[in-house]
Scaffold this active site. Structure first.
Site, PDB file in Angstrom:
ATOM      1  N   TYR A  63     -17.077  23.142  -9.864  1.00  0.00           N
ATOM      2  CA  TYR A  63     -17.579  22.863  -8.518  1.00  0.00           C
ATOM      3  C   TYR A  63     -16.522  23.224  -7.477  1.00  0.00           C
ATOM      4  O   TYR A  63     -16.811  23.910  -6.490  1.00  0.00           O
ATOM      5  CB  TYR A  63     -17.973  21.392  -8.392  1.00  0.00           C
ATOM      6  CG  TYR A  63     -18.417  21.012  -6.999  1.00  0.00           C
ATOM      7  CD1 TYR A  63     -19.667  21.389  -6.531  1.00  0.00           C
ATOM      8  CD2 TYR A  63     -17.583  20.286  -6.146  1.00  0.00           C
ATOM      9  CE1 TYR A  63     -20.072  21.057  -5.247  1.00  0.00           C
ATOM     10  CE2 TYR A  63     -17.979  19.954  -4.865  1.00  0.00           C
ATOM     11  CZ  TYR A  63     -19.232  20.344  -4.417  1.00  0.00           C
ATOM     12  OH  TYR A  63     -19.625  20.025  -3.137  1.00  0.00           O
ATOM     13  N   SER A 122     -16.854  22.943   0.977  1.00  0.00           N
ATOM     14  CA  SER A 122     -16.563  21.528   0.761  1.00  0.00           C
ATOM     15  C   SER A 122     -15.059  21.320   0.868  1.00  0.00           C
ATOM     16  O   SER A 122     -14.269  22.254   0.652  1.00  0.00           O
ATOM     17  CB  SER A 122     -17.047  21.101  -0.624  1.00  0.00           C
ATOM     18  OG  SER A 122     -16.552  19.833  -0.989  1.00  0.00           O
TER      19      SER A 122
END
Length: 258
Positions: free
Chosen positions: A153, A140
């Site tokens: 995350y 990401s």
């Protein structure tokens, strides 16, 4: 990279995984689709089969190392894998901006890091004797800088990004391609829970096409959209002390999500 004919995708029951499955579906293509939601997985499989693909589904939890390894071995025995996409992941944040609960941090790393390793390591072992194949790792743009609203995350996505980039040159010596995928905000169940502005939010099918084109070119890093990519690269370059105040004012992600 040649057009893959046997493709394994984790997290294929929704979001980018489902869109990638549909994008690759075609006559002569065999798809092995794994996910936790059997009903949604069956729906995706039906869409892919209607496009002429041969589809095999498996309800799989990527944190189950033995089960994931067994599924990959069975898939490779049926149709030797050309491409394995480690896409399964979850996204959770701090909610009110406080510290993340310990169990949430561990769950994020179990799925986003261990789950990726449980997928790509057995796939690599199957590809090595053939000296061919391709591995795709879903990271990401959040993996380029730790954001206070979702530190675990960001950390999990940074871990798999750096691992994949380090793995690529070694795998290339054995004829295997490795690409790391770093999307920004993509419209999916994972982002649907976000209650803050998401700049350059992209349609999931458009994102899947970008990933498919990048994998066909064996790109080391498939990062998009470029304005957000440029922004996170800049943040990564700046000394943390310069931007701590700014980072502290960013919106936080909810503590529950996909």
């Amino acid at each position: 990279m040649h057009a893959p004919k046997s493709i394994l995708i984790t997290g294929a029951s929704s979001g980018i995984g489902a869109a990638l499955a549909t994008a690759y579906a075609a006559p002569g293509v065999t798809l092995f689709l794994g996910g936790r939601d059997e009903a949604r997985l069956a729906e995706v499989a039906g869409d892919c089969a209607s496009k002429g693909a041969s589809v095999h589904t498996c309800r799989i939890d990527v944190t189950d190392r033995a089960g994931t390894e067994r599924w990959i071995a069975e898939a490779d025995a049926l149709a030797p894998l050309d491409l394995a996409i480690a896409n399964a992941g979850i996204s959770l944040g701090t909610g009110d901006g406080g510290p993340e609960p310990a169990e949430q941090v561990r769950r994020l790393y179990a799925v986003n890091v261990d789950g990726v390793m449980n997928t790509i390591l057995p796939a690599l072992e199957r590809m090595r004797p053939r000296r061919s194949g391709q591995i795709a790792i879903m990271s990401s743009l959040a993996g380029f800088r730790g954001f206070p609203g979702a530190p675990a995350y960001c950390g999990s996505k940074a871990a798999v990004r750096v691992f994949g980039e380090g793995l690529r040159p070694m795998a290339a010596r054995e004829g295997i391609g490795v690409s790391v995928i770093c999307p920004g905000y993509v419209r999916s169940p994972m982002t649907a829970v976000n209650d803050f502005p998401m700049p350059f939010l992209q349609d999931v099918d458009k994102a899947a096409k970008k990933i498919q084109r990048g994998l066909a070119r064996n790109k080391p890093r498939i990062a998009f959209p470029w304005p957000l990519y440029a922004a996170v690269l800049l943040l990564q370059m700046l000394p943390p002390a310069w931007i701590d105040g700014l980072m502290g004012r960013l919106p936080t992600k909810g503590s529950s999500g996909h």
